[in-house]
Motif scaffolding. Structure first.
Motif, PDB file in Angstrom:
ATOM      1  N   THR A 130      -0.172  -3.635 -24.031  1.00 42.05           N
ATOM      2  CA  THR A 130       0.495  -3.627 -25.329  1.00 42.05           C
ATOM      3  C   THR A 130       1.157  -4.974 -25.581  1.00 42.05           C
ATOM      4  N   SER A 131       0.594  -5.702 -26.532  1.00 44.50           N
ATOM      5  CA  SER A 131       1.192  -6.933 -27.030  1.00 44.50           C
ATOM      6  C   SER A 131       1.914  -6.578 -28.331  1.00 44.50           C
ATOM      7  N   SER A 132       1.746  -7.356 -29.377  1.00 39.41           N
ATOM      8  CA  SER A 132       2.454  -7.096 -30.637  1.00 39.41           C
ATOM      9  C   SER A 132       1.978  -8.090 -31.679  1.00 39.41           C
ATOM     10  N   ILE A 133       2.191  -7.754 -32.946  1.00 35.00           N
ATOM     11  CA  ILE A 133       2.028  -8.776 -33.976  1.00 35.00           C
ATOM     12  C   ILE A 133       2.958  -9.951 -33.700  1.00 35.00           C
ATOM     13  N   SER A 134       4.042  -9.684 -32.956  1.00 30.09           N
ATOM     14  CA  SER A 134       5.011 -10.739 -32.642  1.00 30.09           C
ATOM     15  C   SER A 134       4.450 -11.776 -31.678  1.00 30.09           C
ATOM     16  N   ALA A 135       3.271 -11.540 -31.122  1.00 36.30           N
ATOM     17  CA  ALA A 135       2.630 -12.552 -30.291  1.00 36.30           C
ATOM     18  C   ALA A 135       2.184 -13.741 -31.125  1.00 36.30           C
ATOM     19  N   VAL A 136       1.929 -13.513 -32.407  1.00 30.27           N
ATOM     20  CA  VAL A 136       1.401 -14.588 -33.263  1.00 30.27           C
ATOM     21  C   VAL A 136       2.167 -14.751 -34.574  1.00 30.27           C
ATOM     22  N   TYR A 137       3.044 -13.793 -34.923  1.00 28.55           N
ATOM     23  CA  TYR A 137       3.842 -13.878 -36.141  1.00 28.55           C
ATOM     24  C   TYR A 137       5.314 -13.899 -35.758  1.00 28.55           C
ATOM     25  N   ALA A 138       5.949 -15.049 -35.940  1.00 22.02           N
ATOM     26  CA  ALA A 138       7.333 -15.211 -35.510  1.00 22.02           C
ATOM     27  C   ALA A 138       8.292 -14.565 -36.501  1.00 22.02           C
ATOM     28  N   THR A 139       9.374 -14.017 -35.943  1.00 22.90           N
ATOM     29  CA  THR A 139      10.416 -13.388 -36.749  1.00 22.90           C
ATOM     30  C   THR A 139      11.763 -13.960 -36.331  1.00 22.90           C
ATOM     31  N   PRO A 140      12.632 -14.300 -37.283  1.00 19.41           N
ATOM     32  CA  PRO A 140      13.964 -14.779 -36.895  1.00 19.41           C
ATOM     33  C   PRO A 140      14.669 -13.750 -36.019  1.00 19.41           C
ATOM     34  N   ASN A 141      15.426 -14.246 -35.058  1.00 25.22           N
ATOM     35  CA  ASN A 141      16.229 -13.417 -34.148  1.00 25.22           C
ATOM     36  C   ASN A 141      15.396 -12.690 -33.092  1.00 25.22           C
ATOM     37  N   GLU A 142      14.099 -13.025 -33.005  1.00 26.26           N
ATOM     38  CA  GLU A 142      13.226 -12.402 -32.013  1.00 26.26           C
ATOM     39  C   GLU A 142      12.523 -13.449 -31.143  1.00 26.26           C
ATOM     40  N   ILE A 168      12.881  -4.524 -26.186  1.00 27.10           N
ATOM     41  CA  ILE A 168      13.123  -5.606 -27.139  1.00 27.10           C
ATOM     42  C   ILE A 168      14.559  -6.090 -27.039  1.00 27.10           C
ATOM     43  N   VAL A 169      14.738  -7.371 -27.261  1.00 21.51           N
ATOM     44  CA  VAL A 169      16.066  -7.972 -27.431  1.00 21.51           C
ATOM     45  C   VAL A 169      16.048  -8.715 -28.751  1.00 21.51           C
ATOM     46  N   ILE A 170      16.973  -8.397 -29.630  1.00 21.29           N
ATOM     47  CA  ILE A 170      17.061  -9.043 -30.938  1.00 21.29           C
ATOM     48  C   ILE A 170      18.456  -9.650 -31.083  1.00 21.29           C
ATOM     49  N   LYS A 171      18.500 -10.972 -31.137  1.00 20.85           N
ATOM     50  CA  LYS A 171      19.754 -11.710 -31.308  1.00 20.85           C
ATOM     51  C   LYS A 171      19.434 -13.072 -31.911  1.00 20.85           C
ATOM     52  N   PRO A 172      20.362 -13.648 -32.660  1.00 19.55           N
ATOM     53  CA  PRO A 172      20.195 -15.064 -32.989  1.00 19.55           C
ATOM     54  C   PRO A 172      20.003 -15.855 -31.700  1.00 19.55           C
ATOM     55  N   PHE A 173      19.092 -16.826 -31.735  1.00 14.62           N
ATOM     56  CA  PHE A 173      18.698 -17.496 -30.504  1.00 14.62           C
ATOM     57  C   PHE A 173      19.891 -18.069 -29.743  1.00 14.62           C
ATOM     58  N   LEU A 174      20.822 -18.696 -30.438  1.00 13.81           N
ATOM     59  CA  LEU A 174      21.950 -19.329 -29.759  1.00 13.81           C
ATOM     60  C   LEU A 174      22.972 -18.334 -29.239  1.00 13.81           C
ATOM     61  N   GLU A 175      22.764 -17.053 -29.526  1.00 13.41           N
ATOM     62  CA  GLU A 175      23.616 -16.016 -28.942  1.00 13.41           C
ATOM     63  C   GLU A 175      22.954 -15.339 -27.741  1.00 13.41           C
ATOM     64  N   THR A 176      21.721 -15.705 -27.479  1.00 12.74           N
ATOM     65  CA  THR A 176      21.047 -15.122 -26.313  1.00 12.74           C
ATOM     66  C   THR A 176      21.549 -15.798 -25.038  1.00 12.74           C
ATOM     67  N   GLU A 177      21.441 -15.070 -23.943  1.00 11.42           N
ATOM     68  CA  GLU A 177      21.869 -15.584 -22.648  1.00 11.42           C
ATOM     69  C   GLU A 177      20.685 -15.572 -21.681  1.00 11.42           C
ATOM     70  N   GLU A 178      20.842 -16.292 -20.598  1.00  9.70           N
ATOM     71  CA  GLU A 178      19.788 -16.346 -19.596  1.00  9.70           C
ATOM     72  C   GLU A 178      19.440 -14.946 -19.095  1.00  9.70           C
ATOM     73  N   GLU A 179      20.459 -14.079 -19.001  1.00  9.59           N
ATOM     74  CA  GLU A 179      20.196 -12.710 -18.540  1.00  9.59           C
ATOM     75  C   GLU A 179      19.284 -11.968 -19.512  1.00  9.59           C
ATOM     76  N   ARG A 237      20.597  -5.831 -39.564  1.00  6.75           N
ATOM     77  CA  ARG A 237      21.962  -6.289 -39.291  1.00  6.75           C
ATOM     78  C   ARG A 237      22.055  -7.807 -39.373  1.00  6.75           C
ATOM     79  N   TYR A 238      20.963  -8.490 -38.993  1.00  4.47           N
ATOM     80  CA  TYR A 238      20.969  -9.961 -39.022  1.00  4.47           C
ATOM     81  C   TYR A 238      20.358 -10.534 -40.299  1.00  4.47           C
ATOM     82  N   GLY A 239      20.150  -9.677 -41.309  1.00  2.00           N
ATOM     83  CA  GLY A 239      19.759 -10.160 -42.619  1.00  2.00           C
ATOM     84  C   GLY A 239      18.274 -10.324 -42.852  1.00  2.00           C
ATOM     85  N   VAL A 240      17.431  -9.796 -41.944  1.00  2.00           N
ATOM     86  CA  VAL A 240      15.983  -9.852 -42.140  1.00  2.00           C
ATOM     87  C   VAL A 240      15.561  -8.630 -42.945  1.00  2.00           C
TER      88      VAL A 240
END
Length: 255
Positions: A141-153, A95-106, A203-206
């Motif tokens: 293995t998928s996730s609930i995150s396949a259909v339920y969006a979460t901020p920073n994910e 998993i990578v968890i970051k605000p979207f605009l802080e994510t990088e191509e890597e 940490r990101y307020g969720v």
């Protein structure tokens, strides 16, 4: 019931620890010969050794599941030791968890490599074994995150959406060749992965406090909850189930 995988030869990617480790143990206890593929050599070999000592047929093969040559070599090593593969649990992921605009191509490339490309490589390596036998079961293995969006994910959610459709598309293409493919969609699970997700989201307020998780899904899921679901989908009990998504989330997706 016991022996639900009797006569099966299974690979569990990411099978050294967490839900993958629980599945490796359960598959072996239910009669399968199990190949554990993981990059964690210490944990993977220790689990294989422990299960072998308990009388099960289990081998460990090291691979970075996002690297084609390593995946193909590991699958060949397992097949040489145990025989042709007819069950694959595509569990490896991170998993990578970051605000979207802080994510990088890597970050994007890394997460799609581990979570999605690995399923392509593992399935591509194992399918010929199944086709030669005229039968096989793949669990992704998928996730609930396949259909339920979460901020920073955003990145994680996108990879799991891809896993969701990968399983469905494999199911459709190979149904008439005796191959089944299904996805498991866990909720929050009490593993190092799950605890790290909670820590970073907090940490990101969720709000993923104990109270919030209890309200959403009753309790933290346990690795064995996922292993039992994978066992069902891998077994002949699910012979008419393919292209499905099994939510193992304590009702999170039912609200």
């Amino acid at each position: 019931m016991a022996g639900r995988l009797a006569g099966k030869i299974a690979i569990v990617s990411g099978g050294a620890t967490g839900c993958g480790g629980a599945a490796s143990r359960l598959f072996a206890a239910e009669g399968a010969a199990v190949g554990i593929i993981d990059r964690n050599v210490a944990a993977g070999q220790a689990l294989a050794d422990a299960l072998t000592t308990d009388g099960y047929r289990v081998v460990f093969a090291r691979a970075d599941v996002a690297v084609k040559a390593e995946v193909e070599a590991a699958v060949a090593e397992v097949a040489a030791a145990l025989g042709p593969i007819n069950v694959l649990f595509n569990h490896a992921g991170t998993i990578v968890i970051k605000p979207f605009l802080e994510t990088e191509e890597e970050d994007w490339d890394f997460l799609f490599d581990v979570n999605v490309k690995s399923m392509y490589l593992m399935t591509r390596a194992v399918l010929p074994h199944m086709l030669a036998q005229g039968k096989g079961a793949i669990v992704c293995t998928s996730s609930i995150s396949a259909v339920y969006a979460t901020p920073n994910e955003v990145l994680y959610d996108a990879t799991k959406g891809a896993c969701h459709m990968f399983a469905r598309a494999i199911a459709v293409e190979f149904r008439d060749k005796g191959i089944r493919c299904n996805a498991i969609c866990p909720g929050f699970i009490d593993t190092p992965h799950g605890q790290r997700e909670v820590e970073l989201l907090t940490r990101y307020g969720v709000d993923v406090s104990d109270g919030a998780i209890k309200a959403a899904q009753g309790r933290f899921g346990q690795p064995e909850d996922i292993a039992r679901a994978a066992l069902y989908l891998a077994s002949d009990d699910a012979e008419f189930v393919t292209g499905a998504q099994l939510f193992v989330d304590g009702g999170f997706s039912a609200v």
